[in-house]
Design a protein around this motif. Structure first.
Motif, PDB file in Angstrom:
ATOM      1  N   MET A   1      -6.554 -25.390-153.934  1.00 18.18           N
ATOM      2  CA  MET A   1      -7.825 -25.789-153.362  1.00 18.18           C
ATOM      3  C   MET A   1      -8.117 -24.928-152.139  1.00 18.18           C
ATOM      4  N   ASN A   2      -9.295 -24.304-152.124  1.00 19.63           N
ATOM      5  CA  ASN A   2      -9.724 -23.458-151.019  1.00 19.63           C
ATOM      6  C   ASN A   2     -10.423 -24.329-149.980  1.00 19.63           C
ATOM      7  N   PRO A   3      -9.946 -24.351-148.727  1.00 25.53           N
ATOM      8  CA  PRO A   3     -10.565 -25.205-147.707  1.00 25.53           C
ATOM      9  C   PRO A   3     -11.976 -24.753-147.327  1.00 25.53           C
ATOM     10  N   ASN A   4     -12.359 -23.543-147.719  1.00 28.05           N
ATOM     11  CA  ASN A   4     -13.693 -23.046-147.419  1.00 28.05           C
ATOM     12  C   ASN A   4     -14.692 -23.316-148.535  1.00 28.05           C
TER      13      ASN A   4
ATOM     14  N   ILE B   1     -16.503 -26.359-150.739  1.00 29.51           N
ATOM     15  CA  ILE B   1     -16.785 -27.793-150.781  1.00 29.51           C
ATOM     16  C   ILE B   1     -16.986 -28.159-152.249  1.00 29.51           C
ATOM     17  N   GLU B   2     -16.128 -29.050-152.752  1.00 29.33           N
ATOM     18  CA  GLU B   2     -16.117 -29.321-154.185  1.00 29.33           C
ATOM     19  C   GLU B   2     -16.696 -30.667-154.576  1.00 29.33           C
ATOM     20  N   SER B   3     -17.125 -31.468-153.591  1.00 30.89           N
ATOM     21  CA  SER B   3     -17.703 -32.773-153.923  1.00 30.89           C
ATOM     22  C   SER B   3     -18.648 -33.222-152.817  1.00 30.89           C
ATOM     23  N   LEU B   4     -19.531 -34.145-153.169  1.00 27.57           N
ATOM     24  CA  LEU B   4     -20.420 -34.699-152.153  1.00 27.57           C
ATOM     25  C   LEU B   4     -19.640 -35.533-151.137  1.00 27.57           C
ATOM     26  N   ASP B   5     -18.541 -36.137-151.571  1.00 25.91           N
ATOM     27  CA  ASP B   5     -17.692 -36.874-150.624  1.00 25.91           C
ATOM     28  C   ASP B   5     -17.126 -35.932-149.561  1.00 25.91           C
ATOM     29  N   ALA B   6     -16.681 -34.753-149.986  1.00 27.33           N
ATOM     30  CA  ALA B   6     -16.148 -33.769-149.040  1.00 27.33           C
ATOM     31  C   ALA B   6     -17.253 -33.268-148.109  1.00 27.33           C
ATOM     32  N   LEU B   7     -18.441 -33.076-148.652  1.00 26.27           N
ATOM     33  CA  LEU B   7     -19.588 -32.643-147.847  1.00 26.27           C
ATOM     34  C   LEU B   7     -19.934 -33.701-146.807  1.00 26.27           C
TER      35      LEU B   7
ATOM     36  N   ASN C   1     -21.249 -19.600-149.984  1.00 23.92           N
ATOM     37  CA  ASN C   1     -19.958 -19.565-150.689  1.00 23.92           C
ATOM     38  C   ASN C   1     -19.299 -20.937-150.724  1.00 23.92           C
ATOM     39  N   ALA C   2     -19.454 -21.705-149.649  1.00 25.11           N
ATOM     40  CA  ALA C   2     -18.860 -23.039-149.599  1.00 25.11           C
ATOM     41  C   ALA C   2     -19.527 -24.004-150.568  1.00 25.11           C
ATOM     42  N   LEU C   3     -20.819 -23.817-150.804  1.00 25.46           N
ATOM     43  CA  LEU C   3     -21.596 -24.761-151.627  1.00 25.46           C
ATOM     44  C   LEU C   3     -21.770 -24.324-153.080  1.00 25.46           C
ATOM     45  N   ARG C   4     -21.319 -23.131-153.415  1.00 32.49           N
ATOM     46  CA  ARG C   4     -21.553 -22.556-154.740  1.00 32.49           C
ATOM     47  C   ARG C   4     -21.053 -23.440-155.893  1.00 32.49           C
ATOM     48  N   ALA C   5     -19.990 -24.192-155.673  1.00 30.81           N
ATOM     49  CA  ALA C   5     -19.453 -25.049-156.736  1.00 30.81           C
ATOM     50  C   ALA C   5     -20.365 -26.246-157.016  1.00 30.81           C
ATOM     51  N   LEU C   6     -21.210 -26.590-156.049  1.00 35.65           N
ATOM     52  CA  LEU C   6     -22.030 -27.800-156.176  1.00 35.65           C
ATOM     53  C   LEU C   6     -23.470 -27.548-156.607  1.00 35.65           C
ATOM     54  N   PHE C   7     -24.084 -26.478-156.121  1.00 36.21           N
ATOM     55  CA  PHE C   7     -25.520 -26.304-156.289  1.00 36.21           C
ATOM     56  C   PHE C   7     -25.883 -24.958-156.897  1.00 36.21           C
ATOM     57  N   GLY C   8     -27.084 -24.911-157.452  1.00 33.26           N
ATOM     58  CA  GLY C   8     -27.625 -23.683-158.017  1.00 33.26           C
ATOM     59  C   GLY C   8     -28.506 -22.954-157.025  1.00 33.26           C
ATOM     60  N   ASP C   9     -29.138 -21.903-157.502  1.00 30.70           N
ATOM     61  CA  ASP C   9     -29.934 -21.026-156.650  1.00 30.70           C
ATOM     62  C   ASP C   9     -31.087 -21.719-155.936  1.00 30.70           C
TER      63      ASP C   9
END
Length: 188
Positions: free
Chosen positions: A1-4, A6-12, A86-94
């Motif tokens: 897991m990369n700390p930079n 964010i992989e969930s809304l809970d983490a956000l 880069n931190a939000l790329r796993a969660l959201f699109g363009d």
């Protein structure tokens, strides 16, 4: 897991409700208050949900990078727009990421095209502008205006500028988190 990343809304949520209590670099409000005021300004303007969420999250890169309150005054540019995307790329699109990626360029663009805009910036925002390259040249501005999401980034920039009031009343973070949940990328 990369700390930079964010992989969930809970983490956000944990990031904003924790580190977001810190001051927003050189301004009189916290990171969280700035985010909420930005989102509230976008929502009040009738912006699309994607731009409202982008307004909420546009400075998440400062939290991920661990920006100190005096970094800008000390000449440190944390490149928060790139760090945030880069931190939000796993969660959201363009539709959420690109206005965030371009909001610093939008400030430079607005300063180039509207000299009175520069005078309206806070002291901290003028200091960061110098670190970020200053107003765009005419050629840079022409290229920026043709980029996809440039108009959204300019809208985000105006929300950003309006989000520095000490006693502003906004909906809570959860209000915007619910909106963000509707914009999540499909699970892969």
């Amino acid at each position: 897991m990369n700390p930079n990343v964010i992989e969930s809304l809970d983490a956000l949520s944990a990031l904003y409700l924790g580190q977001g209590q810190s001051r927003y670099g050189g301004e009189a409000v916290s990171q969280l208050a700035h985010a909420l005021q930005s989102a509230h300004a976008a929502e009040a303007s009738g912006a699309a949900p994607s731009l409202i969420v982008a307004a909420l999250l546009h400075d998440v890169g400062h939290l991920v990078a661990g920006q100190g309150n005096h970094d800008v005054a000390n000449g440190i540019d944390d490149h928060h727009e790139a760090v945030g995307v880069n931190a939000l790329r796993a969660l959201f699109g363009d539709e959420v990421l690109q206005p965030i990626a371009l909001h610093v360029a939008a400030k430079r663009y607005l300063c180039a095209l509207h000299p009175d805009y520069l005078a309206l910036l806070s002291d901290a925002s003028r200091q960061s502008l110098a670190l970020q390259g200053g107003p765009m040249t005419a050629d840079e501005a022409a290229r920026f205006s043709l980029r996809p999401y440039a108009a959204e980034a300019i809208g985000l920039r105006h929300c950003d500028d309006a989000a520095k009031a000490v006693d502003a009343i906004t909906p809570p973070f959860e209000h915007y988190l619910a909106m963000a949940a509707t914009l999540l990328k499909p699970a892969q």
